[in-house]
Design a protein around this motif. Structure first.
Motif, short mmCIF file in Angstrom:
data_model
loop_
_atom_site.label_atom_id
_atom_site.label_comp_id
_atom_site.label_asym_id
_atom_site.label_seq_id
_atom_site.Cartn_x
_atom_site.Cartn_y
_atom_site.Cartn_z
N LEU A 30 0.79 -1.06 -0.16
CA LEU A 30 -0.04 0.24 -0.12
C LEU A 30 0.97 1.24 -0.03
O LEU A 30 1.79 1.48 0.60
CB LEU A 30 -0.83 0.25 0.76
N ARG A 31 0.29 2.58 -0.72
CA ARG A 31 0.82 3.45 -0.45
C ARG A 31 0.01 4.46 0.55
O ARG A 31 -1.10 4.43 -0.01
CB ARG A 31 0.65 4.42 -1.49
N THR A 32 0.64 4.60 1.84
CA THR A 32 -0.40 4.92 2.96
C THR A 32 -0.96 6.51 2.08
O THR A 32 0.15 7.60 2.13
CB THR A 32 1.07 5.15 4.07
N VAL A 33 -1.93 6.89 2.67
CA VAL A 33 -2.65 8.03 3.06
C VAL A 33 -2.72 8.65 4.02
O VAL A 33 -2.26 10.05 4.35
CB VAL A 33 -4.52 7.40 2.80
N ALA A 34 -2.81 7.90 5.49
CA ALA A 34 -2.55 8.45 6.44
C ALA A 34 -1.69 7.49 7.41
O ALA A 34 -2.40 6.40 7.46
CB ALA A 34 -4.40 9.37 6.42
N THR A 35 -1.32 7.49 8.80
CA THR A 35 -1.04 6.93 9.79
C THR A 35 -0.96 7.53 10.84
O THR A 35 -1.17 8.67 10.86
CB THR A 35 0.64 6.04 9.61
N CYS A 36 -0.72 7.05 12.07
CA CYS A 36 -0.47 7.69 13.27
C CYS A 36 0.47 7.06 14.18
O CYS A 36 0.70 6.63 14.25
CB CYS A 36 -1.78 7.86 13.43
N VAL A 37 0.47 8.37 15.89
CA VAL A 37 0.84 7.15 16.76
C VAL A 37 0.05 7.10 17.86
O VAL A 37 -0.89 7.55 17.61
CB VAL A 37 1.89 8.31 17.47
N CYS A 38 -0.02 5.65 17.76
CA CYS A 38 -0.07 4.69 18.72
C CYS A 38 0.06 5.37 20.83
O CYS A 38 0.99 4.85 20.95
CB CYS A 38 -0.51 3.49 18.47
N GLY A 39 -1.13 5.29 21.54
CA GLY A 39 -0.77 5.13 22.76
C GLY A 39 0.01 4.16 23.16
O GLY A 39 0.71 3.82 24.21
N GLU A 60 -0.41 1.55 12.56
CA GLU A 60 -2.15 1.78 12.19
C GLU A 60 -1.96 2.70 10.74
O GLU A 60 -0.73 4.01 10.51
CB GLU A 60 -2.33 3.19 12.92
N TYR A 61 -3.10 2.05 9.46
CA TYR A 61 -2.48 2.87 7.84
C TYR A 61 -4.15 3.05 7.61
O TYR A 61 -4.99 1.98 7.56
CB TYR A 61 -1.91 1.53 7.87
N VAL A 62 -3.73 3.47 6.77
CA VAL A 62 -5.19 3.58 5.76
C VAL A 62 -4.45 3.83 4.76
O VAL A 62 -3.33 4.56 4.38
CB VAL A 62 -6.13 4.39 5.62
N GLY A 63 -4.52 3.30 3.12
CA GLY A 63 -3.71 3.85 1.50
C GLY A 63 -4.38 3.21 0.84
O GLY A 63 -5.45 2.69 1.01
N VAL A 64 -3.75 3.21 -0.21
CA VAL A 64 -4.29 2.81 -2.00
C VAL A 64 -3.49 1.90 -1.95
O VAL A 64 -1.91 1.36 -2.14
CB VAL A 64 -4.36 4.05 -3.10
N VAL A 65 -3.91 0.52 -2.21
CA VAL A 65 -3.13 -0.49 -3.00
C VAL A 65 -2.26 0.25 -4.34
O VAL A 65 -2.67 0.26 -5.50
CB VAL A 65 -4.03 -1.91 -3.27
N PRO A 77 -5.39 -3.22 -7.22
CA PRO A 77 -4.68 -1.81 -7.50
C PRO A 77 -5.83 -1.25 -7.12
O PRO A 77 -6.45 -1.02 -8.08
CB PRO A 77 -3.21 -2.21 -7.99
N GLY A 78 -5.90 0.32 -6.80
CA GLY A 78 -6.09 1.16 -6.70
C GLY A 78 -7.09 1.64 -5.65
O GLY A 78 -7.96 2.46 -5.99
N GLN A 79 -7.73 -0.08 -5.16
CA GLN A 79 -8.56 -0.18 -3.77
C GLN A 79 -8.07 1.06 -2.53
O GLN A 79 -6.74 1.02 -2.79
CB GLN A 79 -8.68 -0.87 -3.24
N PHE A 80 -9.59 1.73 -1.86
CA PHE A 80 -8.55 2.63 -0.91
C PHE A 80 -9.14 1.18 -0.05
O PHE A 80 -9.82 1.44 0.21
CB PHE A 80 -9.51 3.93 -0.30
N VAL A 81 -7.88 0.77 1.22
CA VAL A 81 -8.25 -0.08 1.77
C VAL A 81 -7.84 0.29 3.34
O VAL A 81 -7.10 1.38 3.75
CB VAL A 81 -7.59 -1.02 1.96
#
Lengths: 338, 338
Positions: A30-39, A60-65, A77-81
């Motif tokens: 995946l190419r990540t669209v957003a990620t973050c820091v977890c407790g 933690e991640y969301v992204g496009v395949v 490929p191309g899906q947001f997952v």
């Protein structure tokens, strides 16, 4: 590609690293669209839980395949997952029972605070959104990957039912998401334990009907006062310390349930007290995958907006600042944009 | 009247004592038809759990009502009745939730190894049989007062469902009754952990489909072998030691449930292990009152015959022998006839 690397407690840096590729035929990249820091990343950052030095970090991640292996059938490929912090095959006995975070072939996701992420068992792990999400929906979708899924599991493990009285111990991102989950599952009364004004406000926005600022024995006494002396039906433990576990146990009515999702640190369960309490207990790393399709639908429809737990957004370059802000409690949760 | 008195560990004697009378208007006084010695009485007898010296002992009873107080509405003199080891009002919030052993006005029954017993909160505590039972049914009815009710609760707390695979840890009277309860609740497979031939036979007669003689880690490994490597759906812990708790926890599949009814003695729960196990846990003194109407019906119809756990019957005069026989494991459970 660039990704965060944990060097030592207090020392997380963004570095140039080899781009992940499809290794096994079930993988996706995946190419990540957003990620973050977890407790839970903070336990490593603070040196309380060991973490291997010079290792990629983040789960933690969301992204496009970008690319999938030859055996991947449903993810394209191309899906947001969105995926969980545990990769799972979603077909083994434990997955079929709804405990994908105990998948017999699970793999812990690491190195997700990065531009590209390799996801094993892609068909069993990833869920695609109905289409390309609006930019403002991305933070909410990102929470489904862990904190919202974990709050949801806390509510399910504590068997929250319509009309129930629920207590949430912990006002971090998971605790706030647990408030939202309890309200979504039909709780009539949601008591949030919090002494921070901004978190209290978010808890109320998420559906908390009452705020209790007292802690420990006093907090328990307040909950008992509010529940005819017997305690709450369901208590969602979202911290993981000894004190918070005891507070949760003692705030629950006989026959009620505690769902505990705070990773235990030094918690000790008094077995005799648990026995005589008649309280049911279930915890563990959330089987986020079980809840993803339903949570995505609720997010897509605008019924839930857990993305509001992000109170700071930084470019991935500033990952070190993100850790610092959360460590110093200047932020509830920091979103990183690659 | 004559009743058993605990003087010191190893020293229980039948003595002449004042006959109990109606003290509160909700009381009933019963003439016992049968009483017995409980595995939990042995903790006192062996000096492991303190018990007040020179105090009446025994908490299991069936009998005929002799007298009731002015406020007793449903229980009448002449009825054959069964009650739990906790008197309960059956109307408070905890009773309504099905946890009568956490009744806000509960009273622990003591002094039931006697000819006459005073039962507080008679309307909420006692359940009458449909008529005068045949003599051969009395042992079965007596077990409903505690061991069968406790085995039933173990199965309910462990959420035994039709088709489930169930493990029972402990082959004492409660464990054997738990096997029977699991079978009654529709378990497809009931694995009894036992290394005593007579107990194994009774377990099989009660519905055990498999017997495992191994204990500890080996016992866990055997159960895993028998359940495709994942563990049982429900595990009924009927001992209360540290070893038996661990064995129960480790024999359960992720998402499965442990019902623990053995009064904990030195048990220590590894919280991190519990967390990562995804196992649900509920225990406590059985809310026998919840199950009494249903259990009486099953006993009356001959669907259950838990009275077979009594392998020795003695006159009440020989109460000291009864304790000795159980202490020395010469008997599973001793019935006493006043």
């Amino acid at each position: 590609m660039r990704g965060a690397v944990f060097h030592a407690p207090g020392d997380v840096r963004l570095e140039e690293r080899p781009a992940p590729t499809v290794v096994d035929p079930g993988d996706a990249v995946l190419r990540t669209v957003a990620t973050c820091v977890c407790g839970s990343d903070l336990w490593y950052y603070r040196g309380i839980t060991p973490f291997p030095e010079s290792s990629p970090i983040g789960h933690e991640y969301v992204g496009v395949v970008e690319e999938v292996g030859g055996e991947v059938a449903t993810i394209k490929p191309g899906q947001f997952v969105i995926g969980s912090f545990f990769a799972s095959d979603n077909t083994c006995a434990n997955c079929r029972a709804g405990y994908q975070s105990s998948c017999l072939h699970r793999e812990l996701m690491l190195g997700c605070q990065a531009e590209l992420v390799r996801v094993p068992l892609a068909d069993g792990t990833l869920v695609a959104t109905p289409g390309e999400p609006a930019a403002e929906l991305v933070p909410t979708l990102l929470t489904l990957s862990d904190v919202m899924g974990t709050g949801w599991y806390a509510a399910v493990a504590a068997e929250v039912k319509p009309g129930a009285t629920v207590v949430v111990v912990g006002d971090g991102a998971v605790g706030l998401c647990a408030v939202l989950a309890a309200a979504q599952l039909g709780a009539e009364r949601v008591i949030a334990m919090s002494r921070h004004e901004t978190r209290q406000k978010l808890a109320s926005a998420f559906g908390a009907t009452d705020i209790v600022t007292e802690r420990g024995d006093e907090g328990v006494a307040r909950v008992k006062d509010m529940t005819d002396g017997v305690g709450a039906d369901s208590v969602l433990e979202c911290v993981g310390t000894h004190e918070s576990m005891l507070q949760a146990l003692r705030s629950t009515r006989p026959g009620g349930n505690v769902g505990f999702v705070g990773v235990p640190h030094g918690a000790d369960l008094p077995v005799e007290e648990l026995f005589y309490s008649h309280v049911g207990l279930r915890g563990g790393p959330a089987p986020v995958r079980r809840f993803l399709p339903d949570m995505i639908e609720r997010a897509w429809d605008g019924r839930i907006d857990p993305g509001r737990v992000f109170d700071l957004t930084l470019p991935l370059e500033q990952v070190a600042d993100a850790y610092r802000a959360m460590d110093e409690r200047r932020a509830i949760k920091v979103l990183l944009r690659p």
